[in-house]
Scaffold this active site. Structure first.
Site, PDB file in Angstrom:
ATOM      1  N   ARG A 122      -1.213 -23.434  71.802  1.00  0.00           N
ATOM      2  CA  ARG A 122      -3.130 -23.243  71.273  1.00  0.00           C
ATOM      3  C   ARG A 122      -3.559 -21.876  71.961  1.00  0.00           C
ATOM      4  NH1 ARG A 122      -2.626 -28.902  70.417  1.00  0.00           N
ATOM      5  NH2 ARG A 122      -2.974 -29.515  68.222  1.00  0.00           N
ATOM      6  N   LYS A 144      -7.972  -8.447  65.973  1.00  0.00           N
ATOM      7  CA  LYS A 144      -7.538  -8.738  64.791  1.00  0.00           C
ATOM      8  C   LYS A 144      -5.533  -8.617  65.193  1.00  0.00           C
ATOM      9  CE  LYS A 144     -10.586  -7.275  60.577  1.00  0.00           C
ATOM     10  NZ  LYS A 144     -10.638  -5.822  60.402  1.00  0.00           N
ATOM     11  N   GLU A 186      -6.257   7.396  61.416  1.00  0.00           N
ATOM     12  CA  GLU A 186      -7.346   6.894  62.259  1.00  0.00           C
ATOM     13  C   GLU A 186      -8.244   6.754  63.024  1.00  0.00           C
ATOM     14  OE1 GLU A 186      -7.603   3.776  60.936  1.00  0.00           O
ATOM     15  OE2 GLU A 186      -5.265   2.597  61.074  1.00  0.00           O
ATOM     16  N   LYS A 228     -15.331   2.640  67.400  1.00  0.00           N
ATOM     17  CA  LYS A 228     -15.041   1.132  66.882  1.00  0.00           C
ATOM     18  C   LYS A 228     -15.740  -0.401  67.694  1.00  0.00           C
ATOM     19  CE  LYS A 228     -11.438  -1.983  66.028  1.00  0.00           C
ATOM     20  NZ  LYS A 228      -9.595  -2.120  65.657  1.00  0.00           N
ATOM     21  N   GLU A 238     -15.688  -9.368  61.243  1.00  0.00           N
ATOM     22  CA  GLU A 238     -16.167  -8.875  59.995  1.00  0.00           C
ATOM     23  C   GLU A 238     -17.062 -10.012  58.962  1.00  0.00           C
ATOM     24  OE1 GLU A 238     -12.323  -6.797  58.914  1.00  0.00           O
ATOM     25  OE2 GLU A 238     -13.153  -6.922  57.212  1.00  0.00           O
ATOM     26  N   ARG A 242     -17.637  -4.367  59.773  1.00  0.00           N
ATOM     27  CA  ARG A 242     -16.414  -4.440  60.088  1.00  0.00           C
ATOM     28  C   ARG A 242     -15.842  -3.525  59.277  1.00  0.00           C
ATOM     29  NH1 ARG A 242     -13.143  -7.280  65.167  1.00  0.00           N
ATOM     30  NH2 ARG A 242     -11.149  -5.891  64.631  1.00  0.00           N
ATOM     31  N   ASN A 246     -11.672  -0.112  57.247  1.00  0.00           N
ATOM     32  CA  ASN A 246     -11.250  -0.788  56.564  1.00  0.00           C
ATOM     33  C   ASN A 246     -11.289   0.596  55.250  1.00  0.00           C
ATOM     34  OD1 ASN A 246      -9.356  -2.061  57.695  1.00  0.00           O
ATOM     35  ND2 ASN A 246     -10.679  -3.973  57.113  1.00  0.00           N
ATOM     36  N   HIS A 249      -8.564   1.302  53.130  1.00  0.00           N
ATOM     37  CA  HIS A 249      -7.374   0.308  53.619  1.00  0.00           C
ATOM     38  C   HIS A 249      -6.868  -0.260  52.175  1.00  0.00           C
ATOM     39  CE1 HIS A 249      -7.482   2.330  57.568  1.00  0.00           C
ATOM     40  NE2 HIS A 249      -6.987   1.402  57.872  1.00  0.00           N
ATOM     41  N   HIS A 253      -2.782  -0.060  52.431  1.00  0.00           N
ATOM     42  CA  HIS A 253      -2.323  -1.621  52.439  1.00  0.00           C
ATOM     43  C   HIS A 253      -1.586  -1.422  50.936  1.00  0.00           C
ATOM     44  CE1 HIS A 253      -5.241  -3.290  55.597  1.00  0.00           C
ATOM     45  NE2 HIS A 253      -4.202  -2.767  55.923  1.00  0.00           N
ATOM     46  N   HIS A 267       1.649   3.185  58.707  1.00  0.00           N
ATOM     47  CA  HIS A 267       0.832   3.176  58.509  1.00  0.00           C
ATOM     48  C   HIS A 267       0.337   3.532  58.078  1.00  0.00           C
ATOM     49  CE1 HIS A 267      -2.546   0.599  58.366  1.00  0.00           C
ATOM     50  NE2 HIS A 267      -3.218   0.550  59.536  1.00  0.00           N
TER      51      HIS A 267
HETATM   52  P1  NAD Z   1       4.404   1.028  65.968  1.00  0.00           P
HETATM   53  O1  NAD Z   1       4.302   0.149  66.558  1.00  0.00           O
HETATM   54  O2  NAD Z   1       5.591   0.623  64.794  1.00  0.00           O
HETATM   55  O3  NAD Z   1       5.335   2.438  66.812  1.00  0.00           O
HETATM   56  C1  NAD Z   1       5.687   3.262  66.111  1.00  0.00           C
HETATM   57  C2  NAD Z   1       7.145   4.453  67.052  1.00  0.00           C
HETATM   58  O4  NAD Z   1       7.012   4.529  68.175  1.00  0.00           O
HETATM   59  C3  NAD Z   1       7.861   2.396  67.211  1.00  0.00           C
HETATM   60  O5  NAD Z   1       9.057   3.042  66.405  1.00  0.00           O
HETATM   61  C4  NAD Z   1       7.393   2.463  68.739  1.00  0.00           C
HETATM   62  O6  NAD Z   1       8.650   1.924  69.000  1.00  0.00           O
HETATM   63  C5  NAD Z   1       7.479   3.631  69.334  1.00  0.00           C
HETATM   64  N1  NAD Z   1       6.591   3.395  70.505  1.00  0.00           N
HETATM   65  C6  NAD Z   1       5.901   2.998  71.227  1.00  0.00           C
HETATM   66  N2  NAD Z   1       5.423   3.728  72.101  1.00  0.00           N
HETATM   67  C7  NAD Z   1       5.866   4.764  72.048  1.00  0.00           C
HETATM   68  C8  NAD Z   1       6.218   5.866  73.545  1.00  0.00           C
HETATM   69  N3  NAD Z   1       4.702   6.094  74.210  1.00  0.00           N
HETATM   70  N4  NAD Z   1       6.809   6.995  73.382  1.00  0.00           N
HETATM   71  C9  NAD Z   1       7.720   7.012  72.203  1.00  0.00           C
HETATM   72  N5  NAD Z   1       8.069   5.943  71.371  1.00  0.00           N
HETATM   73  C10 NAD Z   1       6.604   4.502  70.837  1.00  0.00           C
HETATM   74  O7  NAD Z   1       3.255   1.536  64.972  1.00  0.00           O
HETATM   75  P2  NAD Z   1       2.045   2.277  65.029  1.00  0.00           P
HETATM   76  O8  NAD Z   1       1.578   3.428  64.042  1.00  0.00           O
HETATM   77  O9  NAD Z   1       1.381   1.834  66.744  1.00  0.00           O
HETATM   78  O10 NAD Z   1       1.428   0.396  64.777  1.00  0.00           O
HETATM   79  C11 NAD Z   1       0.958   0.712  62.916  1.00  0.00           C
HETATM   80  C12 NAD Z   1       0.854  -1.193  63.231  1.00  0.00           C
HETATM   81  O11 NAD Z   1      -0.524  -1.644  63.736  1.00  0.00           O
HETATM   82  C13 NAD Z   1       0.704  -1.984  61.111  1.00  0.00           C
HETATM   83  O12 NAD Z   1       1.240  -2.532  61.774  1.00  0.00           O
HETATM   84  C14 NAD Z   1      -1.215  -1.604  61.535  1.00  0.00           C
HETATM   85  O13 NAD Z   1      -1.090  -2.521  60.694  1.00  0.00           O
HETATM   86  C15 NAD Z   1      -1.909  -2.269  62.677  1.00  0.00           C
HETATM   87  N6  NAD Z   1      -2.590  -1.790  63.038  1.00  0.00           N
HETATM   88  C16 NAD Z   1      -3.698  -2.669  63.187  1.00  0.00           C
HETATM   89  C17 NAD Z   1      -4.795  -3.035  63.363  1.00  0.00           C
HETATM   90  C18 NAD Z   1      -5.728  -3.772  63.994  1.00  0.00           C
HETATM   91  O14 NAD Z   1      -6.905  -3.200  64.073  1.00  0.00           O
HETATM   92  N7  NAD Z   1      -5.479  -5.068  64.847  1.00  0.00           N
HETATM   93  C19 NAD Z   1      -5.567  -1.613  62.919  1.00  0.00           C
HETATM   94  C20 NAD Z   1      -4.707  -0.590  62.446  1.00  0.00           C
HETATM   95  C21 NAD Z   1      -3.321  -1.289  62.671  1.00  0.00           C
HETATM   96  N1  GLY Z   2      -8.465  -1.946  61.347  1.00  0.00           N
HETATM   97  C1  GLY Z   2      -9.502  -2.404  60.976  1.00  0.00           C
HETATM   98  C2  GLY Z   2     -10.403  -3.297  62.432  1.00  0.00           C
HETATM   99  O1  GLY Z   2     -10.385  -3.457  63.349  1.00  0.00           O
HETATM  100  O2  GLY Z   2     -11.371  -4.109  62.112  1.00  0.00           O
END
Ligand code: NAD
Ligand code: GLY
Length: 368
Positions: A122, A144, A186, A228, A238, A242, A246, A249, A253, A267
């Site tokens: 939890r 998030k 972003e 942000k 949100e 907030r 998006n 997005h 998405h 993404h």
């Molecule tokens: P990811 O986590 O898949 O990383 C991209 C690639 O880079 C992977 O293959 C990883 O192994 C590699 N990698 C990571 N760090 C590295 C480094 N320093 N050197 C070499 N390779 C490295 O993708 P991402 O673009 O970081 O994240 C995308 C995700 O984030 C999506 O699922 C999206 O929905 C999510 N997201 C969430 C929020 C939120 O507010 N929570 C906001 C925006 C995006």
């Molecule tokens: N990436 C959108 C949010 O954090 O609200």
């Protein structure tokens, strides 16, 4: 030099530390949050290979007992299967309340490890150590967490704020250009939402940011996180402003769900296409000057993004399926999609009661 940006959320407030070489200091920086002095690193295979030894050395120097769970890399692991694997690993490794989880990776690891930390027993505390540009400027901040399902992106998740974010810009030197560009989407989004001068800065400096030029990169990261932080502090859950984060997005998405989370479409690449679509659709509705939509599209293309849906990785896209996915989006109200559009550069707004017939026609025009 280390910068610190406060995310002000009352009892859930925390700092985002930004600087070069912070991995070497990670143990000392997170020790105050490791009540039991036991930490669980959650990472993926690429990050483990490149950067885990430095993190482990730093944790050991600070006297923190540590275990590592290494998952395969890629969006497809942000799934129920990935979540099951991770939560059961944490339980089998003996994770207890009071232990600290470290999300050490990109947005996939951040979202997945944050969700697992929120669920196991939890709720365990966690620290974000983002290693992609996208995770440093966006996903590690704001609490998030989520996984994807075939029904859509991020539909299963929690708000679970980290106790600390440690963003070491030095780790970005091992990130491939395609992933740097995905993160840049972003960054530019922030200018398009409410900061036209920053968009202008992006137009002049995108190439330096993508080339990891230290001053340009540091400025972009700091600026995006500060923007942000203000939005999250004003609206953690949100209920209002907030949603502007998006921008584009709902399109993005749907494109990602349509493409199937298999790595073909990143993404950030979907976000860039979504930003171009949001401006183009707003211009078509005569809610935004056409010159602004053209300027946004030109900048995204000059940064190397594909904005033409017929050429985007994951194509061909079917307009009816995209429209159905947009109705399934988290922001849908009474089964009608909600869009974040813009009245111009730096002037994003939320549009509810979307005319679905017009939206479908717009998507058909761009996919055929
Ligand atoms: P990811 O986590 O898949 O990383 C991209 C690639 O880079 C992977 O293959 C990883 O192994 C590699 N990698 C990571 N760090 C590295 C480094 N320093 N050197 C070499 N390779 C490295 O993708 P991402 O673009 O970081 O994240 C995308 C995700 O984030 C999506 O699922 C999206 O929905 C999510 N997201 C969430 C929020 C939120 O507010 N929570 C906001 C925006 C995006
Ligand atoms: N990436 C959108 C949010 O954090 O609200």
């Amino acid at each position: 030099m280390t910068d610190s940006i406060r995310i002000s959320l009352g009892a859930r407030s925390y700092d985002v530390l930004i600087g070069e070489g912070l991995i070497a200091r990670a143990g000392e920086l997170m020790a105050p949050y490791a009540k039991t002095r036991r930490v669980f690193i959650v990472t993926d295979q690429n990050v483990a290979r490149l950067h885990r030894p430095a993190l482990v050395a730093s944790l050991e120097a600070a006297g923190l007992a540590n275990w590592t769970v290494t998952l395969p890399a890629g969006e497809s692991n942000k799934s129920f299967i990935g979540l099951e694997m991770l939560t059961r690993h944490l339980l089998q490794a003996g994770a207890e309340r009071g232990d600290l989880v470290i999300a050490f990776g990109g947005g996939v690891i951040g979202d997945l490890a944050g969700l697992a930390a929120g669920l196991v027993k939890r709720g365990l505390d966690f620290v974000q150590m983002p290693t992609t540009l996208l995770a440093q400027v966006d996903s590690s901040v704001g609490g998030k967490t989520a996984i994807d399902t075939p029904e859509g992106k991020n539909l299963i998740g929690l708000f679970h704020q980290p106790r600390l974010v440690i963003a070491d810009a030095a780790v970005l030197r091992t990130l491939p250009l395609r992933e740097m560009r995905a993160g840049y989407a972003e960054i530019v989004k922030i200018g398009l939402i409410n900061d036209a001068p920053f968009f202008q800065w992006c137009e002049a400096n995108a190439a330096d940011v993508l080339a990891c030029d230290p001053p340009a990169l540091a400025y972009a990261i700091r600026h995006a996180i500060t923007a942000k932080a203000a939005i999250v502090a004003a609206d953690e859950r949100e209920q209002g402003v907030r949603a502007l984060l998006n921008l584009g997005h709902t399109f993005a998405h749907a494109l990602e769900a349509h493409a199937g989370y298999d790595g073909a479409l990143l993404h950030g690449e979907a976000v860039a296409a979504g930003l171009a679509l949001a401006f183009a659709y707003a211009a078509e509705l005569q809610l935004c000057p056409r010159q602004d939509a053209e300027r946004v599209n030109a900048h995204l293309e000059s940064a190397g993004f594909v904005t033409d849906l017929r050429k985007l990785p994951g194509a061909p896209f079917v307009a009816e399926r995209l429209a159905a996915l947009m109705k399934q989006h988290k922001k849908a109200v009474a089964a009608a999609p909600t869009l974040i559009l813009a009245h111009g550069i730096g002037r994003a707004f939320v549009q509810t009661q979307v005319d679905e017939i017009r939206l479908l026609a717009f998507l058909e025009e761009r996919t055929q």
